[in-house]
Design a protein around this motif. Structure first.
Motif, PDB file in Angstrom:
ATOM      1  N   THR A 141     -30.380  81.394 -33.419  1.00 28.73           N
ATOM      2  CA  THR A 141     -30.710  82.954 -33.466  1.00 28.73           C
ATOM      3  C   THR A 141     -30.117  83.655 -34.567  1.00 28.73           C
ATOM      4  O   THR A 141     -28.831  83.285 -35.076  1.00 28.73           O
ATOM      5  CB  THR A 141     -30.227  83.734 -31.982  1.00 28.73           C
ATOM      6  OG1 THR A 141     -28.818  83.695 -32.073  1.00 28.73           O
ATOM      7  CG2 THR A 141     -31.050  83.124 -31.053  1.00 28.73           C
ATOM      8  N   ASP A 242     -19.710  76.494 -27.543  1.00 26.20           N
ATOM      9  CA  ASP A 242     -19.625  77.962 -27.095  1.00 26.20           C
ATOM     10  C   ASP A 242     -19.467  78.911 -28.081  1.00 26.20           C
ATOM     11  O   ASP A 242     -20.499  79.725 -28.066  1.00 26.20           O
ATOM     12  CB  ASP A 242     -18.646  78.021 -26.116  1.00 26.20           C
ATOM     13  CG  ASP A 242     -17.231  77.561 -26.575  1.00 26.20           C
ATOM     14  OD1 ASP A 242     -17.105  77.131 -27.754  1.00 26.20           O
ATOM     15  OD2 ASP A 242     -16.190  77.450 -25.905  1.00 26.20           O
ATOM     16  N   SER A 246     -25.192  81.985 -31.515  1.00 28.79           N
ATOM     17  CA  SER A 246     -25.910  82.862 -30.626  1.00 28.79           C
ATOM     18  C   SER A 246     -24.742  83.674 -29.987  1.00 28.79           C
ATOM     19  O   SER A 246     -25.063  84.990 -29.777  1.00 28.79           O
ATOM     20  CB  SER A 246     -26.652  81.935 -29.630  1.00 28.79           C
ATOM     21  OG  SER A 246     -27.562  81.290 -30.087  1.00 28.79           O
ATOM     22  N   TYR A 247     -23.689  83.081 -29.596  1.00 26.69           N
ATOM     23  CA  TYR A 247     -22.556  83.740 -28.979  1.00 26.69           C
ATOM     24  C   TYR A 247     -22.134  84.962 -29.748  1.00 26.69           C
ATOM     25  O   TYR A 247     -21.938  86.099 -29.256  1.00 26.69           O
ATOM     26  CB  TYR A 247     -21.526  82.737 -28.550  1.00 26.69           C
ATOM     27  CG  TYR A 247     -20.337  83.478 -27.829  1.00 26.69           C
ATOM     28  CD1 TYR A 247     -20.262  83.643 -26.421  1.00 26.69           C
ATOM     29  CD2 TYR A 247     -19.179  83.769 -28.362  1.00 26.69           C
ATOM     30  CE1 TYR A 247     -19.149  84.239 -25.981  1.00 26.69           C
ATOM     31  CE2 TYR A 247     -17.821  84.346 -28.012  1.00 26.69           C
ATOM     32  CZ  TYR A 247     -18.042  84.471 -26.770  1.00 26.69           C
ATOM     33  OH  TYR A 247     -17.005  85.368 -25.992  1.00 26.69           O
ATOM     34  N   LEU A 250     -24.326  87.977 -29.783  1.00 27.07           N
ATOM     35  CA  LEU A 250     -24.254  88.645 -28.767  1.00 27.07           C
ATOM     36  C   LEU A 250     -23.030  89.579 -28.854  1.00 27.07           C
ATOM     37  O   LEU A 250     -23.044  90.837 -28.283  1.00 27.07           O
ATOM     38  CB  LEU A 250     -24.075  87.779 -27.358  1.00 27.07           C
ATOM     39  CG  LEU A 250     -25.510  86.812 -27.096  1.00 27.07           C
ATOM     40  CD1 LEU A 250     -25.144  86.241 -25.894  1.00 27.07           C
ATOM     41  CD2 LEU A 250     -26.589  87.793 -26.867  1.00 27.07           C
ATOM     42  N   LEU A 262     -22.676  91.383 -22.957  1.00 27.14           N
ATOM     43  CA  LEU A 262     -23.541  90.304 -23.029  1.00 27.14           C
ATOM     44  C   LEU A 262     -22.929  88.909 -23.163  1.00 27.14           C
ATOM     45  O   LEU A 262     -23.299  87.932 -22.777  1.00 27.14           O
ATOM     46  CB  LEU A 262     -24.255  90.467 -24.239  1.00 27.14           C
ATOM     47  CG  LEU A 262     -25.168  91.681 -24.683  1.00 27.14           C
ATOM     48  CD1 LEU A 262     -25.678  91.921 -25.788  1.00 27.14           C
ATOM     49  CD2 LEU A 262     -26.329  91.719 -23.481  1.00 27.14           C
ATOM     50  N   THR A 263     -21.491  88.862 -23.564  1.00 23.03           N
ATOM     51  CA  THR A 263     -20.862  87.633 -23.530  1.00 23.03           C
ATOM     52  C   THR A 263     -20.070  86.775 -22.361  1.00 23.03           C
ATOM     53  O   THR A 263     -19.771  85.725 -22.379  1.00 23.03           O
ATOM     54  CB  THR A 263     -19.942  87.450 -24.668  1.00 23.03           C
ATOM     55  OG1 THR A 263     -18.832  88.556 -24.316  1.00 23.03           O
ATOM     56  CG2 THR A 263     -20.599  87.687 -26.090  1.00 23.03           C
ATOM     57  N   PHE A 266     -21.095  83.721 -20.810  1.00 25.89           N
ATOM     58  CA  PHE A 266     -21.158  82.286 -21.571  1.00 25.89           C
ATOM     59  C   PHE A 266     -19.721  81.886 -21.855  1.00 25.89           C
ATOM     60  O   PHE A 266     -19.430  81.733 -23.131  1.00 25.89           O
ATOM     61  CB  PHE A 266     -21.932  82.594 -22.962  1.00 25.89           C
ATOM     62  CG  PHE A 266     -23.380  82.970 -22.863  1.00 25.89           C
ATOM     63  CD1 PHE A 266     -24.375  82.015 -22.384  1.00 25.89           C
ATOM     64  CD2 PHE A 266     -23.672  84.390 -22.767  1.00 25.89           C
ATOM     65  CE1 PHE A 266     -25.634  82.169 -22.282  1.00 25.89           C
ATOM     66  CE2 PHE A 266     -25.174  84.668 -22.547  1.00 25.89           C
ATOM     67  CZ  PHE A 266     -25.904  83.861 -22.164  1.00 25.89           C
ATOM     68  N   ALA A 270     -22.949  78.166 -24.792  1.00 24.33           N
ATOM     69  CA  ALA A 270     -23.911  79.359 -25.162  1.00 24.33           C
ATOM     70  C   ALA A 270     -25.265  78.451 -25.904  1.00 24.33           C
ATOM     71  O   ALA A 270     -25.143  78.356 -26.928  1.00 24.33           O
ATOM     72  CB  ALA A 270     -23.211  80.286 -25.992  1.00 24.33           C
ATOM     73  N   ASP A 274     -30.662  80.233 -23.815  1.00 19.46           N
ATOM     74  CA  ASP A 274     -30.190  81.034 -22.716  1.00 19.46           C
ATOM     75  C   ASP A 274     -29.733  82.444 -22.999  1.00 19.46           C
ATOM     76  O   ASP A 274     -29.687  83.419 -22.411  1.00 19.46           O
ATOM     77  CB  ASP A 274     -29.024  80.362 -22.194  1.00 19.46           C
ATOM     78  CG  ASP A 274     -29.141  79.046 -21.514  1.00 19.46           C
ATOM     79  OD1 ASP A 274     -30.411  78.875 -21.102  1.00 19.46           O
ATOM     80  OD2 ASP A 274     -28.326  78.159 -21.395  1.00 19.46           O
ATOM     81  N   THR A 275     -29.269  82.811 -24.325  1.00 15.17           N
ATOM     82  CA  THR A 275     -28.720  83.863 -24.754  1.00 15.17           C
ATOM     83  C   THR A 275     -29.937  84.901 -25.057  1.00 15.17           C
ATOM     84  O   THR A 275     -29.816  86.076 -24.973  1.00 15.17           O
ATOM     85  CB  THR A 275     -27.932  83.813 -26.282  1.00 15.17           C
ATOM     86  OG1 THR A 275     -28.909  83.404 -27.316  1.00 15.17           O
ATOM     87  CG2 THR A 275     -26.729  82.834 -26.082  1.00 15.17           C
ATOM     88  N   ALA A 278     -30.687  86.088 -21.779  1.00 14.32           N
ATOM     89  CA  ALA A 278     -29.582  87.345 -21.269  1.00 14.32           C
ATOM     90  C   ALA A 278     -30.051  88.713 -21.872  1.00 14.32           C
ATOM     91  O   ALA A 278     -30.051  89.625 -21.037  1.00 14.32           O
ATOM     92  CB  ALA A 278     -28.259  86.696 -21.766  1.00 14.32           C
TER      93      ALA A 278
END
Length: 416
Positions: A141, A242, A246-247, A250, A262-263, A266, A270, A274-275, A278
């Motif tokens: 992402t 993790d 993407s994490y 977020l 948002l985190t 996770f 992550a 899945d993110t 979310a």
């Protein structure tokens, strides 16, 4: 004398303020998000940022209160606005909520930067999985900053926000995988033209791209961009499982609102898909746009041509002159377009020499431009299910197996 008295008053007011309410501010959820703090065991906190330049206090990484006190002093005692302009998101939030007497934020560099970006919206970009590379097999992402005067045809020149590891080029594949899992590479945010990422994912890796406009107001976008400016001084230990791309996106996006966390779900891993889901749960996603990869386009063209046309397209791809085929304009157009897409795909997929391939691609485009005929190809069909509609990555299930000649078995399985 006047300056000395003013300095003493500022020091005194800061000391009084720190002794009464700074504890509450330091553990305000938004301040913790600004510092990327996570709660550890025994109620202690630690920031995920690993660079000292991101903190005013020498113990700021592990002490949100000490970092708050050091930040307030830096903002109040600086002879110029250097501190405020390094951390404009911190300054704006503290001024708006606790220090209305502070002057307005005046940062010419940030003003020029925002004028260049000209932000109107933010789009989440999801390139799908690339199974040929373990580091990309779950997808990726990034963000695109959409300008006020942006159209679909001008999206490629917008700016993209990417978070990625900075690996050692001398590491082999095994060492790269190991260091990526245990956090031995630094990770950083970077800003670049969006067309570079489209070229990388759509062309080089032939990955379809989904683009989700985000439901964010302009003030919320300003909050995100001011914190992105602060990320110039932040590096993270990159963890593939993790604390990955993407994490961290977020963590950036949740600065848009006080009530976005948002985190929080996770903590162990992550997965990019899945993110995306979310963000859907928080109502941030608009319906996505689909950008087909070069391989997807090529397969789509192939499905609409006859075997004879494919043979002619292959001949043109390999350098045979067009006039040798004696085609009408209507017949030449699909063959030329297929030949171009085919050669372009091979150029990226096989890493062919640019000096040899670029003139051939240009020649095919020039020949196609001689025919004022609309392309006969239908666009690739958009997949029925977009990524945010898919199932989650983890699975737990009970299994009962019945056997005629032996005892039945009961089992439990879990997939991360």
């Amino acid at each position: 004398m006047h300056r000395l008295l003013l300095l003493c008053l500022v020091l005194f007011s800061s000391a009084v303020f720190s002794s009464t309410v700074t504890k509450d501010i330091a553990y305000n959820p938004y301040w913790l998000k600004l510092g990327h703090y996570n709660q550890q065991r025994f109620s202690s906190y630690e920031s995920e940022v690993d660079s000292n330049a991101f903190f005013f206090s020498p113990v700021g990484k592990s002490d949100p209160h000490a970092e708050l006190i050091a930040t307030i002093k830096a903002f109040e005692l600086a002879d110029n606005n250097e501190a405020q302009c390094r951390f404009p998101a911190r300054y704006r939030w503290l001024k708006d909520h606790f220090f209305p007497q502070w002057p307005e934020l005046l940062c010419p560099e940030i003003d020029v930067w925002q004028q260049l970006i000209n932000p109107k919206g933010i789009t989440l970009v999801f390139p799908t999985a690339f199974m040929n590379d373990p580091s990309s097999m779950f997808g990726h992402t990034l963000l695109r900053i959409d300008a006020r005067d942006q159209t679909r045809s001008r999206e490629l020149i917008a700016f993209a926000v990417n978070f990625a590891a900075e690996p050692d080029a001398t590491d082999n594949a095994a060492l790269y995988a190991l260091k990526g899992v245990i956090g031995q590479y630094p990770g950083k945010f970077t800003l670049m033209p969006y067309y570079r990422k489209v070229r990388e994912y759509n062309d080089l890796e032939s990955r379809d791209i989904w683009e989700y406009p985000l439901n964010l107001s302009e003030p919320e976008i300003q909050r995100i961009l001011l914190h992105l400016w602060e990320m110039q001084w932040a590096t993270f230990d990159y963890f593939f499982i993790d604390e990955n791309c993407s994490y961290q996106l977020l963590a950036l996006l949740q600065l848009a609102r006080d009530d976005l966390f948002l985190t929080s779900e996770f903590s162990t891993h992550a997965i990019p898909s899945d993110t995306v889901a979310a963000l859907k749960q928080y109502g941030l996603l608009q319906p996505p746009k689909y950008r087909a990869a070069s391989g997807t386009k090529l397969l789509n063209y192939e499905s609409q041509l006859t075997d004879e046309q494919l043979v002619m397209a292959q001949a043109l791809r390999d350098g045979k002159p067009l006039h040798d085929l004696s085609l009408s304009a209507k017949d030449a157009v699909p063959v030329l377009e297929m030949a171009y897409e085919w050669l372009n795909y091979q150029y990226y997929d096989q890493g062919l020499a640019r000096d040899e391939i670029a003139p051939r691609l240009t020649r095919l485009l020039h020949q196609r431009s001689q025919y004022h005929v609309v392309s006969p190809f239908e666009p690739p069909q958009i997949p029925r299910v977009s990524p945010e509609q898919g199932h989650g990555s983890a699975r737990i299930c009970a299994v009962v197996s019945h056997y005629e000649n032996s005892a039945n078995r009961v089992g439990l399985s879990y997939r991360v």
